[in-house]
Write a protein that holds these residues in place. Structure first.
Motif, PDB file in Angstrom:
ATOM      1  N   UNK A 213      13.227  -8.457  -8.768  1.00 20.09           N
ATOM      2  CA  UNK A 213      13.883  -8.485 -10.087  1.00 20.09           C
ATOM      3  C   UNK A 213      13.859  -7.082 -10.709  1.00 20.09           C
ATOM      4  N   UNK A 214      12.754  -6.377 -10.485  1.00 18.07           N
ATOM      5  CA  UNK A 214      12.621  -5.020 -11.037  1.00 18.07           C
ATOM      6  C   UNK A 214      13.621  -4.080 -10.348  1.00 18.07           C
ATOM      7  N   UNK A 215      13.814  -4.286  -9.053  1.00 17.59           N
ATOM      8  CA  UNK A 215      14.782  -3.469  -8.303  1.00 17.59           C
ATOM      9  C   UNK A 215      16.210  -3.699  -8.809  1.00 17.59           C
ATOM     10  N   UNK A 216      16.525  -4.950  -9.170  1.00 18.37           N
ATOM     11  CA  UNK A 216      17.864  -5.262  -9.700  1.00 18.37           C
ATOM     12  C   UNK A 216      18.088  -4.561 -11.036  1.00 18.37           C
ATOM     13  N   UNK A 217      17.010  -4.353 -11.744  1.00 17.17           N
ATOM     14  CA  UNK A 217      17.071  -3.827 -13.103  1.00 17.17           C
ATOM     15  C   UNK A 217      17.035  -2.289 -13.129  1.00 17.17           C
ATOM     16  N   UNK A 218      16.372  -1.679 -12.114  1.00 18.20           N
ATOM     17  CA  UNK A 218      16.172  -0.223 -12.130  1.00 18.20           C
ATOM     18  C   UNK A 218      16.482   0.366 -10.754  1.00 18.20           C
ATOM     19  N   UNK A 219      17.584   1.134 -10.675  1.00 20.89           N
ATOM     20  CA  UNK A 219      18.023   1.616  -9.357  1.00 20.89           C
ATOM     21  C   UNK A 219      17.047   2.632  -8.751  1.00 20.89           C
ATOM     22  N   UNK A 220      16.338   3.395  -9.607  1.00 19.58           N
ATOM     23  CA  UNK A 220      15.392   4.375  -9.064  1.00 19.58           C
ATOM     24  C   UNK A 220      14.250   3.675  -8.318  1.00 19.58           C
ATOM     25  N   UNK A 221      13.803   2.574  -8.900  1.00 22.58           N
ATOM     26  CA  UNK A 221      12.737   1.784  -8.262  1.00 22.58           C
ATOM     27  C   UNK A 221      13.284   1.113  -6.990  1.00 22.58           C
ATOM     28  N   UNK A 222      14.528   0.668  -7.070  1.00 26.02           N
ATOM     29  CA  UNK A 222      15.178   0.002  -5.917  1.00 26.02           C
ATOM     30  C   UNK A 222      15.278   0.953  -4.719  1.00 26.02           C
ATOM     31  N   UNK A 223      15.775   2.178  -4.942  1.00 27.22           N
ATOM     32  CA  UNK A 223      15.936   3.126  -3.836  1.00 27.22           C
ATOM     33  C   UNK A 223      14.588   3.638  -3.316  1.00 27.22           C
ATOM     34  N   UNK A 224      13.605   3.732  -4.213  1.00 27.89           N
ATOM     35  CA  UNK A 224      12.299   4.296  -3.817  1.00 27.89           C
ATOM     36  C   UNK A 224      11.485   3.345  -2.933  1.00 27.89           C
ATOM     37  N   UNK A 225      11.781   2.032  -3.030  1.00 27.19           N
ATOM     38  CA  UNK A 225      11.089   1.066  -2.169  1.00 27.19           C
ATOM     39  C   UNK A 225       9.636   0.835  -2.552  1.00 27.19           C
ATOM     40  N   UNK A 226       8.878   0.238  -1.633  1.00 29.88           N
ATOM     41  CA  UNK A 226       7.468  -0.048  -1.936  1.00 29.88           C
ATOM     42  C   UNK A 226       6.601   0.164  -0.698  1.00 29.88           C
ATOM     43  N   UNK A 227       5.320   0.323  -0.960  1.00 29.05           N
ATOM     44  CA  UNK A 227       4.332   0.451   0.117  1.00 29.05           C
ATOM     45  C   UNK A 227       3.278  -0.615  -0.142  1.00 29.05           C
ATOM     46  N   UNK A 228       3.056  -1.466   0.857  1.00 27.12           N
ATOM     47  CA  UNK A 228       2.186  -2.636   0.664  1.00 27.12           C
ATOM     48  C   UNK A 228       0.878  -2.448   1.419  1.00 27.12           C
ATOM     49  N   UNK A 229      -0.214  -2.453   0.665  1.00 26.84           N
ATOM     50  CA  UNK A 229      -1.544  -2.326   1.262  1.00 26.84           C
ATOM     51  C   UNK A 229      -2.129  -3.717   1.479  1.00 26.84           C
ATOM     52  N   UNK A 230      -2.515  -4.024   2.720  1.00 27.20           N
ATOM     53  CA  UNK A 230      -2.996  -5.377   3.040  1.00 27.20           C
ATOM     54  C   UNK A 230      -4.503  -5.364   3.277  1.00 27.20           C
ATOM     55  N   UNK A 231      -5.093  -6.558   3.440  1.00 27.30           N
ATOM     56  CA  UNK A 231      -6.537  -6.563   3.715  1.00 27.30           C
ATOM     57  C   UNK A 231      -6.782  -6.571   5.229  1.00 27.30           C
ATOM     58  N   UNK A 232      -8.031  -6.400   5.619  1.00 34.62           N
ATOM     59  CA  UNK A 232      -8.356  -6.158   7.024  1.00 34.62           C
ATOM     60  C   UNK A 232      -8.532  -7.407   7.880  1.00 34.62           C
ATOM     61  N   UNK A 233      -8.057  -8.571   7.372  1.00 34.20           N
ATOM     62  CA  UNK A 233      -8.182  -9.811   8.135  1.00 34.20           C
ATOM     63  C   UNK A 233      -6.899  -9.978   8.951  1.00 34.20           C
ATOM     64  N   UNK A 234      -6.994  -9.748  10.261  1.00 35.57           N
ATOM     65  CA  UNK A 234      -5.752  -9.679  11.056  1.00 35.57           C
ATOM     66  C   UNK A 234      -5.661 -10.754  12.135  1.00 35.57           C
ATOM     67  N   UNK A 235      -6.610 -11.718  12.114  1.00 38.46           N
ATOM     68  CA  UNK A 235      -6.567 -12.779  13.137  1.00 38.46           C
ATOM     69  C   UNK A 235      -6.353 -14.134  12.487  1.00 38.46           C
ATOM     70  N   UNK A 236      -5.860 -15.079  13.264  1.00 39.52           N
ATOM     71  CA  UNK A 236      -5.713 -16.462  12.786  1.00 39.52           C
ATOM     72  C   UNK A 236      -4.884 -16.535  11.516  1.00 39.52           C
ATOM     73  N   UNK A 237      -5.485 -17.148  10.477  1.00 42.33           N
ATOM     74  CA  UNK A 237      -4.747 -17.303   9.213  1.00 42.33           C
ATOM     75  C   UNK A 237      -4.457 -15.945   8.576  1.00 42.33           C
ATOM     76  N   UNK A 238      -5.312 -14.972   8.818  1.00 43.05           N
ATOM     77  CA  UNK A 238      -5.091 -13.622   8.299  1.00 43.05           C
ATOM     78  C   UNK A 238      -3.791 -13.049   8.853  1.00 43.05           C
ATOM     79  N   UNK A 239      -3.559 -13.310  10.135  1.00 48.20           N
ATOM     80  CA  UNK A 239      -2.322 -12.851  10.785  1.00 48.20           C
ATOM     81  C   UNK A 239      -1.111 -13.562  10.172  1.00 48.20           C
ATOM     82  N   UNK A 240      -1.270 -14.871   9.908  1.00 46.57           N
ATOM     83  CA  UNK A 240      -0.179 -15.636   9.273  1.00 46.57           C
ATOM     84  C   UNK A 240       0.149 -15.057   7.892  1.00 46.57           C
ATOM     85  N   UNK A 241      -0.887 -14.587   7.182  1.00 51.29           N
ATOM     86  CA  UNK A 241      -0.669 -13.972   5.855  1.00 51.29           C
ATOM     87  C   UNK A 241       0.140 -12.681   5.984  1.00 51.29           C
TER      88      UNK A 241
END
Length: 425
Positions: A213-241
């Motif tokens: 919704x913020x990207x629809x409202x502000x083109x600078x934010x839309x073009x700049x994109x995002x960087x997503x930091x995840x947690x270190x649980x990478x197996x089983x349900x963590x992988x599904x997340x």
């Protein structure tokens, strides 16, 4: 100078770094260290250092000073470890940034949304550092990239036990990190996604919707994109997340740090248009024992109330039981035979359960929901901030809280977190 209190001024070390070298150091427990850039140019996790400022790092800080062209630095104080290394993945990270910037330029030219990058990997491989680097490089080019932090164990945007997003408009301070004045924060309440998987995934979907919704409202934010930091649980349900996050945010690029197996699994399970890239972790990354992760969490909460270097003075006041409503999210699961017809077990995981204040509330952190009425979806409403319960008086029907802001409370719905903080200030 009062800033230099607690620094052992008798221990001074000078380092001359050749180009593409990195000085890595750790500050001894209960000590402070001062860093000065004497000559040349250098950066800390993508933020350029200035010569006119002394940088003071607190006990336990782990810092890497990198130079592209060579520099001289001076360290004052007691260090637990300190060495210069030529072995760094900085060139790889810079190339990644350049490729991502190219995607941003294309987004601008074609008026499409900018790159959405998911950074994944096991615990302690340097995910937060890579996110910080890429964000700092983006903002130095005038971008307004959004940091999305779903690492509930550490809390990069607010305190642990939350997920949130922050539009980054200036480089992180080398000592204090990003300016966290106006983040968007949601209450999760646990320090690991498996505290309530359904709620965790619900909040990730919610964050993605708000970001879109913020990207629809502000083109600078839309073009700049995002960087997503995840947690270190990478197996089983963590992988599904991880899969759920990639899908919710429609990630274009997934950076996998130091895990070939995770890289191959994601390559197999994500659509072909997602660019999955395996990258090395920095040899400077230090694995932390469980105790130090817990201490870091406590430190994060303490910093929320008292500020970095205890520069804030939080407020203490009483709240009447009758003035607020306290809820916990998630009811205990019932056996299937007791469920109403057609109701799923999962529905209970995002249900609001009223909590009557009692002594067991002491030391719990409560997040104050921005919801104005229960007609709103309180679970998916962002929070205004946090208080910690310091005392409960059931006879007087009041509880005392430590709060970063004075009375009155802007809202009256509290969500109880499964996280405690004992204030021994």
């Amino acid at each position: 100078k009062s800033e230099e209190k607690g620094i052992d001024l008798t221990i001074v070390q000078d380092y001359k770094l050749a180009k593409d070298n990195e000085l890595r150091f750790e500050v001894e427990p209960n000590e402070r260290v001062k860093l000065d850039l004497v000559d040349g140019s250098a950066e800390i996790f993508g933020t350029e250092l200035v010569r006119s400022r002394s940088y003071i790092f607190e006990s336990g800080a782990k810092i890497a000073v990198f130079t592209w062209f060579g520099c001289s630095v001076k360290l004052t104080g007691k260090l637990e470890a300190c060495y210069v290394s030529k072995d760094t993945p900085m060139v790889i990270y810079l190339n990644t940034h350049a490729a991502v910037e190219q995607l941003r330029k294309t987004a601008e030219q074609e008026d499409i949304r900018g790159p959405r990058i998911l950074v994944v990997g096991a615990q302690d491989v340097g995910k937060s550092t890579v996110c910080r680097l890429l964000l700092n490089y983006a903002v130095r080019l005038g971008r307004k990239t959004t940091l999305v932090d779903i690492d509930v164990g550490q809390g990069g945007v607010a305190i642990p036990g939350t997920v949130g997003a922050l539009t980054v408009e200036r480089p992180a301070d080398p000592v204090d990190g990003f300016d966290l004045k106006v983040p968007l924060v949601y209450n999760f309440g646990h320090t690991s996604p498996n505290g309530n998987i359904k709620l965790y995934e619900t909040l990730i979907s919610r964050l993605a919707d708000v970001f879109n919704a913020k990207c629809d409202f502000n083109s600078q934010i839309k073009y700049s994109g995002c960087i997503i930091n995840t947690c270190g649980w990478i197996k089983g349900q963590g992988y599904q997340c991880i899969l759920h996050t990639a899908q919710s945010f429609e990630a274009d690029v997934v950076l996998v740090l130091d895990s070939e197996r995770l890289y191959n699994d994601l390559k197999r399970d994500l659509p072909d248009f997602v660019n999955v890239i395996l990258q090395p972790k920095s040899p400077g990354v230090v694995e932390r024992p469980r105790e130090s992760r817990r201490d870091a969490r406590d430190e994060r909460v303490k910093e929320y109330f008292y500020g970095p270097r205890k520069i804030y003075f939080p407020h203490v006041f009483d709240i009447k039981f009758s003035d607020v409503n306290i809820f916990k999210i998630g009811a205990p699961a019932l056996p299937d035979s007791c469920l109403p017809l057609g109701m799923e077990q999962e529905n209970t995981q995002t249900k609001l359960v009223p909590v009557i204040p009692g002594r067991d509330l002491t030391h719990h952190i409560l997040s104050l929901s921005m919801a104005e009425s229960l007609e709103e979806n309180v679970v998916e409403t962002n929070v205004a901030g946090f208080v910690v319960v310091t005392h409960v008086d059931t006879d007087r029907q009041v509880f005392s809280v430590l709060s970063p802001a004075p009375r009155p409370l802007p809202r009256n719905y509290f969500l109880i977190m499964d996280i405690r903080f004992i204030d021994i200030h």
